[in-house]
Motif scaffolding. Structure first.
Motif, PDB file in Angstrom:
ATOM      1  N   ALA A  54      36.061  38.396  47.334  1.00 22.10           N
ATOM      2  CA  ALA A  54      35.356  37.225  46.817  1.00 22.10           C
ATOM      3  C   ALA A  54      34.460  36.621  47.896  1.00 22.10           C
ATOM      4  O   ALA A  54      33.304  36.239  47.619  1.00 22.10           O
ATOM      5  N   PHE A 245      41.974  31.370  40.299  1.00 22.11           N
ATOM      6  CA  PHE A 245      40.643  31.934  40.127  1.00 22.11           C
ATOM      7  C   PHE A 245      40.175  31.906  38.679  1.00 22.11           C
ATOM      8  O   PHE A 245      38.996  32.077  38.407  1.00 22.11           O
ATOM      9  N   SER A 247      40.405  33.930  35.921  1.00 22.95           N
ATOM     10  CA  SER A 247      39.635  35.116  35.556  1.00 22.95           C
ATOM     11  C   SER A 247      40.404  35.932  34.526  1.00 22.95           C
ATOM     12  O   SER A 247      41.416  36.557  34.837  1.00 22.95           O
ATOM     13  N   ASN A 271      30.786  34.430  33.431  1.00 21.01           N
ATOM     14  CA  ASN A 271      31.727  34.039  34.481  1.00 21.01           C
ATOM     15  C   ASN A 271      31.056  34.117  35.849  1.00 21.01           C
ATOM     16  O   ASN A 271      29.949  34.634  35.982  1.00 21.01           O
ATOM     17  N   GLN A 272      31.706  33.595  36.871  1.00 17.36           N
ATOM     18  CA  GLN A 272      31.109  33.532  38.198  1.00 17.36           C
ATOM     19  C   GLN A 272      31.031  34.933  38.794  1.00 17.36           C
ATOM     20  O   GLN A 272      32.044  35.623  38.893  1.00 17.36           O
ATOM     21  N   ILE A 275      33.673  35.907  41.482  1.00 20.28           N
ATOM     22  CA  ILE A 275      35.018  36.078  40.930  1.00 20.28           C
ATOM     23  C   ILE A 275      35.089  37.361  40.110  1.00 20.28           C
ATOM     24  O   ILE A 275      36.097  38.075  40.129  1.00 20.28           O
ATOM     25  N   THR A 279      37.640  40.418  40.582  1.00 20.57           N
ATOM     26  CA  THR A 279      38.463  40.877  39.467  1.00 20.57           C
ATOM     27  C   THR A 279      38.254  42.360  39.209  1.00 20.57           C
ATOM     28  O   THR A 279      39.204  43.082  38.870  1.00 20.57           O
TER      29      THR A 279
END
Length: 395
Positions: A54, A245, A247, A271-272, A275, A279
């Motif tokens: 990350a 997180f 996720s 989503n970010q 992250i 993932t």
């Protein structure tokens, strides 16, 4: 002033179920030592390699907007994971990435249900499910999960509750709070009902990787005959000790996923990226922490069973997976709520009342397995002392 109907539907489904946990946290903040056995927080830190990934991604500039479905690398990693698991091709068009299992389930239910629909869900159930279902305007229909059946949902119990308004059969396997795992035979029987009555099957599988030795995970999504009506939700919160997180994802038929996408985009447009990169790494390899957690949780569940089952009339259910065990405390003639409240006040042990998870656990408590062995042993001693006192038993 006027408010939306959803605020009424959810008015009594919020934090009240976690009142004992909140009280225990307040006691700890005030310097009072409490053995905290309420929530399912992993007992290890997020793996350093995932945090490093990350960080690497952030330093590489992966801080911009994503797209509605999710970052391609993560979608491809999930597609590969489920292709291997199911034995059939799973495409990126079947997947949507969302912030945690909770948000994924909320989006799935918004896509599948609405006012006038009924959602069949096992009782006991995870404490937020009632709110998830009610938020859509659908009605919760509770299917009793019986201790004598190992808390595994039985097709005959579902069949007795199906009506023309039934839309979704909501499964949770491995199950929170009981740690039960549906067998392939259970799933086949439930799947037959879903086909007969044109029901969707939504399966929360967040505890998939926390199955104890000797247990066998099974999913309705892995049954090719059910593939056109099953949606799975999961995350890395439990399997990779990464709850902060947020996720998660859902996987289902392509048409479903296309219908879900505009629903999810109204809440979170992608989503970010950093992250998502972390993932993707997580789901592409075997979790370095899941096996150890499963072994420790199984050992602690065994400790609780050996120390408490049958003592002063207590009855302990042994889980097959997950982070919890449940204990029947009806012998004390206290409700689970009264037992948990008094145990905290008198013995400084915090557990969850069974009633927080449904009527089927009235007079039970849920105990987290995420504290170390010495804390579990001490909590057992205090529960024995408390139970004896409530029954007027002297040493």
């Amino acid at each position: 002033m006027r408010y939306a109907a959803i605020t009424e539907r959810l008015a009594h489904l919020g934090g009240a179920k976690w009142e004992v946990h909140a009280r225990a946290k307040a006691m700890q903040a005030a310097g009072i030592p409490v053995i905290q056995l309420t929530i399912g927080e992993p007992d290890v830190a997020t793996p350093a390699a995932l945090i490093a990934e990350a960080q690497r991604s952030m330093r590489a500039g992966r801080l911009g907007y994503s797209n509605g479905r999710g970052e391609l690398a993560l979608l491809e990693a999930l597609a590969a994971r489920y292709t291997v698991r199911t034995g059939r091709p799973i495409s990126t068009e079947q997947i949507a990435c969302l912030p945690g299992t909770q948000t994924a389930l909320y989006t799935v239910l918004l896509t599948l249900t609405g006012p006038g629909d009924e959602v069949l869900v096992g009782d006991p159930l995870y404490a937020t499910y009632e709110g998830l279902i009610a938020s859509t305007g659908a009605t919760v229909v509770r299917v009793p999960l019986r201790a004598e059946n190992g808390f595994r949902m039985q097709a005959e119990d579902v069949a007795a509750l199906i009506t023309p308004q039934s839309r979704v059969l909501f499964l949770n396997t491995p199950h929170n709070p009981t740690g039960a795992i549906l067998t392939t035979e259970d799933i086949a029987a439930l799947g037959d009902l879903a086909k007969q009555h044109d029901l969707w099957i939504v399966s929360d599988e967040v505890y998939e990787e926390l199955v104890f030795q000797g247990g066998q995970f099974a999913s309705p999504f892995d049954n090719a005959d059910l593939a056109d009506r099953v949606v799975v939700a999961a995350s890395i919160s439990k399997s990779h000790a990464a709850p902060g997180f947020r996720s998660g994802w859902c996987v289902g038929p392509e048409e479903f996923s296309a219908r879900l996408l505009p629903v999810s985009e109204t809440m979170l447009f992608g989503n970010q990226p950093f992250i998502a990169d972390m993932t993707a790494m997580a789901v592409s390899q075997t979790s370095e922490v899941a096996r150890g957690m499963a072994e420790r949780f199984a050992r602690r569940a065994g400790m609780i069973y050996q120390r408490l089952n049958g003592v002063h009339g207590l009855r302990v259910h042994r889980p097959d997976a997950g982070m919890f065990t449940v204990i029947d405390v009806n012998v004390t003639q206290l409700s689970g709520e009264a037992f948990a409240g008094a145990l905290l006040a008198e013995e400084k042990v915090a557990v969850m009342p069974g009633e927080s998870f449904g009527a089927a656990l009235a007079g039970w408590i849920r105990v987290s397995l995420t504290q170390d062995d010495s804390q579990i042993a001490e909590a057992c001693d205090r529960i024995i002392r408390f139970t004896a006192r409530k029954q007027g038993i002297t040493a």
